[in-house]
Design an enzyme around this catalytic site. Structure first.
Site: not given
Ligand code: UDP
Ligand code: MG
Length: 154
Positions: A9, A49, A112, A115, A126
């Site tokens: 990212k 997303y 974070n 992805h 994906e």
């Molecule tokens: N995200 C965020 N706030 C939240 C949850 C998710 O900004 O409360 C963002 C974060 O960058 C995350 C992405 O949305 O990596 C996708 O969310 P997901 O729940 O799919 O988490 P991941 O699979 O990335 O752990």
């Molecule tokens: Mg996810």
């Protein structure tokens, strides 16, 4: 064997963590079968997303994911999707365990660093979203016989 889709990212690109993150995947034994830099569009992010478009943080997530180009990677190996998720750590970097990428490089739930596909079925979707077939390369590294036992190379 399976392939996972990883996105480095903008939080990884802008901090200059690209080399360290790619090194982790390579030293683990995952094989890079595709890799390119691209600027993500709002349209592509709304698809990627889709499960989050109605959440209040979605505008900030869009802004964050478009802050710079990203690097997308196709990582191949036995149980690659699960292995990469374990290496990635919990979504919130403050909760992610030390030793994971988010645990070692992130203090944020949004910024974070990477992805990673969350299931083999989503990985297939994906990979098609971010790569065309001619951007995925099916070569075998010479080290493979010393990465897996024969029964694991399926
Ligand atoms: N995200 C965020 N706030 C939240 C949850 C998710 O900004 O409360 C963002 C974060 O960058 C995350 C992405 O949305 O990596 C996708 O969310 P997901 O729940 O799919 O988490 P991941 O699979 O990335 O752990
Ligand atoms: Mg996810």
């Amino acid at each position: 064997m399976e392939t996972s889709l990883v996105i480095l990212k903008p939080s990884a690109i802008l901090h200059g963590y690209v080399g360290q993150i790619i090194t982790r995947f390579q030293q683990k034994g995952l094989v890079i079968r595709g890799m390119k830099m691209m600027q993500l569009s709002e349209e592509l992010l709304r698809e990627h997303y889709a499960h989050l478009v109605d959440r209040p943080f979605f505008p900030d997530l869009l802004h964050s994911m478009m802050a710079s180009p990203v690097i997308v990677m196709a990582l191949w190996g036995n149980d690659a999707v699960e292995v990469v998720r374990i290496m990635t750590g919990a979504t919130n970097g403050r909760k992610a365990l030390p030793g994971t990428i988010r645990g070692d490089f992130s203090m944020s739930g949004q910024e974070n660093i990477i992805h990673a596909s969350d299931s083999p079925a989503n990985a297939e979707i994906e990979l098609k979203r971010f790569f065309s077939p001619d951007e995925i390369f099916s070569y075998l590294p010479t080290s493979l016989a010393y990465t897996y036992e024969p029964a694991e190379m399926k």
